[in-house]
Scaffold this active site. Sequence first.
Site, PDB file in Angstrom:
ATOM      1  N   GLY A 167     -38.061 146.981  54.506  1.00 22.42           N
ATOM      2  CA  GLY A 167     -37.190 145.841  54.229  1.00 22.42           C
ATOM      3  C   GLY A 167     -35.780 146.308  53.945  1.00 22.42           C
ATOM      4  O   GLY A 167     -35.502 147.502  53.836  1.00 22.42           O
ATOM      5  N   GLY A 223     -32.000 144.992  51.806  1.00 20.70           N
ATOM      6  CA  GLY A 223     -31.311 144.046  50.944  1.00 20.70           C
ATOM      7  C   GLY A 223     -29.892 144.485  50.691  1.00 20.70           C
ATOM      8  O   GLY A 223     -29.376 145.398  51.350  1.00 20.70           O
ATOM      9  N   GLY A 224     -29.241 143.830  49.705  1.00 18.48           N
ATOM     10  CA  GLY A 224     -27.855 144.165  49.397  1.00 18.48           C
ATOM     11  C   GLY A 224     -27.695 145.575  48.867  1.00 18.48           C
ATOM     12  O   GLY A 224     -26.650 146.199  49.023  1.00 18.48           O
ATOM     13  N   GLY A 261     -29.608 148.237  49.807  1.00 16.74           N
ATOM     14  CA  GLY A 261     -29.892 149.253  50.811  1.00 16.74           C
ATOM     15  C   GLY A 261     -31.195 148.971  51.523  1.00 16.74           C
ATOM     16  O   GLY A 261     -31.621 147.824  51.656  1.00 16.74           O
ATOM     17  N   VAL A 270     -35.422 149.923  52.217  1.00 19.75           N
ATOM     18  CA  VAL A 270     -36.658 150.475  51.665  1.00 19.75           C
ATOM     19  C   VAL A 270     -37.523 150.976  52.818  1.00 19.75           C
ATOM     20  O   VAL A 270     -37.780 150.248  53.781  1.00 19.75           O
ATOM     21  CB  VAL A 270     -37.433 149.431  50.844  1.00 19.75           C
ATOM     22  CG1 VAL A 270     -38.732 150.029  50.315  1.00 19.75           C
ATOM     23  CG2 VAL A 270     -36.589 148.929  49.683  1.00 19.75           C
ATOM     24  N   LYS A 304     -36.474 153.801  48.234  1.00 14.59           N
ATOM     25  CA  LYS A 304     -35.302 152.921  48.300  1.00 14.59           C
ATOM     26  C   LYS A 304     -34.055 153.777  48.440  1.00 14.59           C
ATOM     27  O   LYS A 304     -33.715 154.557  47.553  1.00 14.59           O
ATOM     28  CB  LYS A 304     -35.213 152.035  47.051  1.00 14.59           C
ATOM     29  CG  LYS A 304     -34.034 151.062  47.089  1.00 14.59           C
ATOM     30  CD  LYS A 304     -34.151 149.970  46.045  1.00 14.59           C
ATOM     31  CE  LYS A 304     -33.818 150.456  44.657  1.00 14.59           C
ATOM     32  NZ  LYS A 304     -33.740 149.337  43.683  1.00 14.59           N
ATOM     33  N   ASP A 343     -32.968 140.083  36.633  1.00 11.95           N
ATOM     34  CA  ASP A 343     -32.962 139.691  38.052  1.00 11.95           C
ATOM     35  C   ASP A 343     -34.378 139.371  38.511  1.00 11.95           C
ATOM     36  O   ASP A 343     -34.819 139.814  39.577  1.00 11.95           O
ATOM     37  CB  ASP A 343     -32.359 140.813  38.903  1.00 11.95           C
ATOM     38  CG  ASP A 343     -31.973 140.338  40.308  1.00 11.95           C
ATOM     39  OD1 ASP A 343     -31.792 139.112  40.494  1.00 11.95           O
ATOM     40  OD2 ASP A 343     -31.852 141.184  41.211  1.00 11.95           O
TER      41      ASP A 343
END
Length: 741
Positions: free
Chosen positions: A463, A465-466, A468, A470, A484, A579
């Site tokens: 995956g 995301g913002g 970086g 994974v 990650k 978060d």
Amino acid sequence: MFRPLLMSMVGIDLGNWNCHVIYDDGYIPRDHGFLKTNVKTHISQIKCLLGRKFSDPELQLELDYVPFRVIEGPNGYPLVHSRCKGEDRTFTPVEILAMLISTPEFRLHSFDSHCIGIPIYFTDQQKADVLQAAKIAGFPASFCLLDETIAMVLALERNLLREPRCIVAFIDIGHASMQVCFAEFNWDCSTRSPFERRSVNILFKGYARSLGGREFDKVLFNHFASKIRKEYNIDLKKDSSACVRLSEACERLKNDLSEDNEASFCLEKFSGSIDVKGSITRKDFEILSISILKATEMALKKALSESGLNVNKIDYLEAVGKGCYIPAIIDVMTKVFGVKKRKTRNYEHVARGCRQLNIMGTDKIINDLSTGLKVSNLFSSELNSEEENEQDSEKLLWRRAMGKKGHLLTFLNDFVEENMHSIGRLEKTKDESDWLSKVNFVEYSYSELQDATNNFHESFKLGEGGFGIVYKGNLNKTKTVAIKMLKEGSSQGTKEFNQEVEILSKVRHPNLVKLEGACEDTHALVYEFLPNGSLEDRLRCKNNTPSLSWQARVRIAFEICSALSFLHCSEPHGIVHGDLKPENILLDANNTSKICDFGLCRELDYTASASIPYHWTDCPKGTLAYMDPDYFSTGKMTPQFDVYSFGILLLRLVTCKDPRGIRNLVEEAQKKGMLKTLIDASAGPWPFKEAKKMISLGLRCSDPVRKNRPDLSTKVLKELKSMLQVASSSPSSWTTSLFHG
């Protein structure tokens, strides 16, 4: 002939809780941290950690009292956790002491020399630590150390000038320990000078490390904690703020009982909206403290016995330290020695004696008084009241009360900037690597991560995301992990990396993702591999995966609530995740949920004015739909921040709707009596009564007003446990059906 001043000298009494500074005719009382210390925001009691290995049994006993987090360093010595420039750091006790004595009230640069009083039981290593701290703090080369019992003799001998010969018992009962000294004074009446005509012979020196004033505070605290639990049904183990307030009230009670026969306290809004009152008579206080009083009497009798002195030979009794204000202690001393305590001001005598050293002449005094006597240990076993011996939980409760009383040294930032060159461990170029070397995790090289991911091949990507990307990795061809990798321009950086490493390497819970290791060079994090992906993927049935059953959703809600409650109650600092959302909840092969991504988590600060702990920031980060509305107006991140996020999560588990505006959507449906239409049909035949309970709980947790939200530990977890019992007993229980369809 009167001996003139050789130089101007500062005398310092470095106490376990308070410090005193004497210069010429000036006097400065000094608490650890500031002249008027707020004990909730300053490191104190650092003296007890000097020169001892972390494994030292006596240091381990001290950890029940120190109001900050202490861990074992790489060399086996203790390290103190604190915050500096907004970041968590570790410092040696020597460095903390150097920060304390580097402040203007201690150094007084216009003076030529300084003398610090040290306990008679200090080892060579402990003395060396004090000397090293003084060197770091910039003390002059003529700095010296002086035995505290000798300092008492020097400070108080003026009271005895009219006596041709006498023997005096000096007792110092400080915050943490008791010291005893017997001294014989003789004067030559043929000379006029009071300083040349006297001779002093030290007859005995002894100590009892565990007989200090704090033991009385502890007895009072445990007494009232038990009463509050019975009378008000308040469990202090779940309320750190209440623990701190009670411990402060007990300290005031002890002081009041020194003058009055009865003392009381009233703590408004002690826990929630409950006001708590308490009172105690001096007689009852003495009954509670009977074990301490007996131990003190035994220690003093042992001192007399080992000194070889007959009690009739004791002419005067001089007692210093706050513990000597307690009437029952005065009675014990009078009973043992047969003479009453002299009524002299006693709070600054050690500091005054250290300064007096210079007037007498350093070499002369040390030669006269350092007789090479063996120092006797008068009481070596740990002191516990009968109530504490009943169960160890009382000790843990006391540590919880003290544990919130100090974690931040406010002058830390300035000291680190000004003394960076003096403390090698704090050099900016080494700051991160030194800090990381103390964290318990496996460090991987970049090449190892390349090999594990086939040079980060696209097929290994899980995956993005913002922060970086994974990747799925296979370390050494035997262990499957998730890696990650931060990318350029990521919303997370060095600070978030360090924070996640520290939290996950030290906090363990079945529903928190396990950190396997990290690569410092690339800021890569290596986690355990959880094959079922994120909760968000499962709610959206990504890649046509089956939907989660309603039983599984109830179980996941319970697991996440349990993990959050654990974080909020962590010792010594509660942690806010900051978060929480389905994307940051991963599922293993059995769909057991685990919270991940701790880059935005924050440790909570404890201040005198705050009713609840919080972390303040003016730079909001997170996912807007899950962020506490109060956070934007106050800048305070409290445990209720996570409660709000959890409330939105509950609504999503039931409805599977978009998080943006989900609360308004559910409230409108509730008003119209159409809640059934919002329940996610893919979860299976969810009993409406149970689904409605979870919706109601989600709305309460996501209430826009922070104070209206329920507490996770005391309320939410109990309600979810009840729902889980229903889900577990249903025909298609999650134990046999994790997915629906």
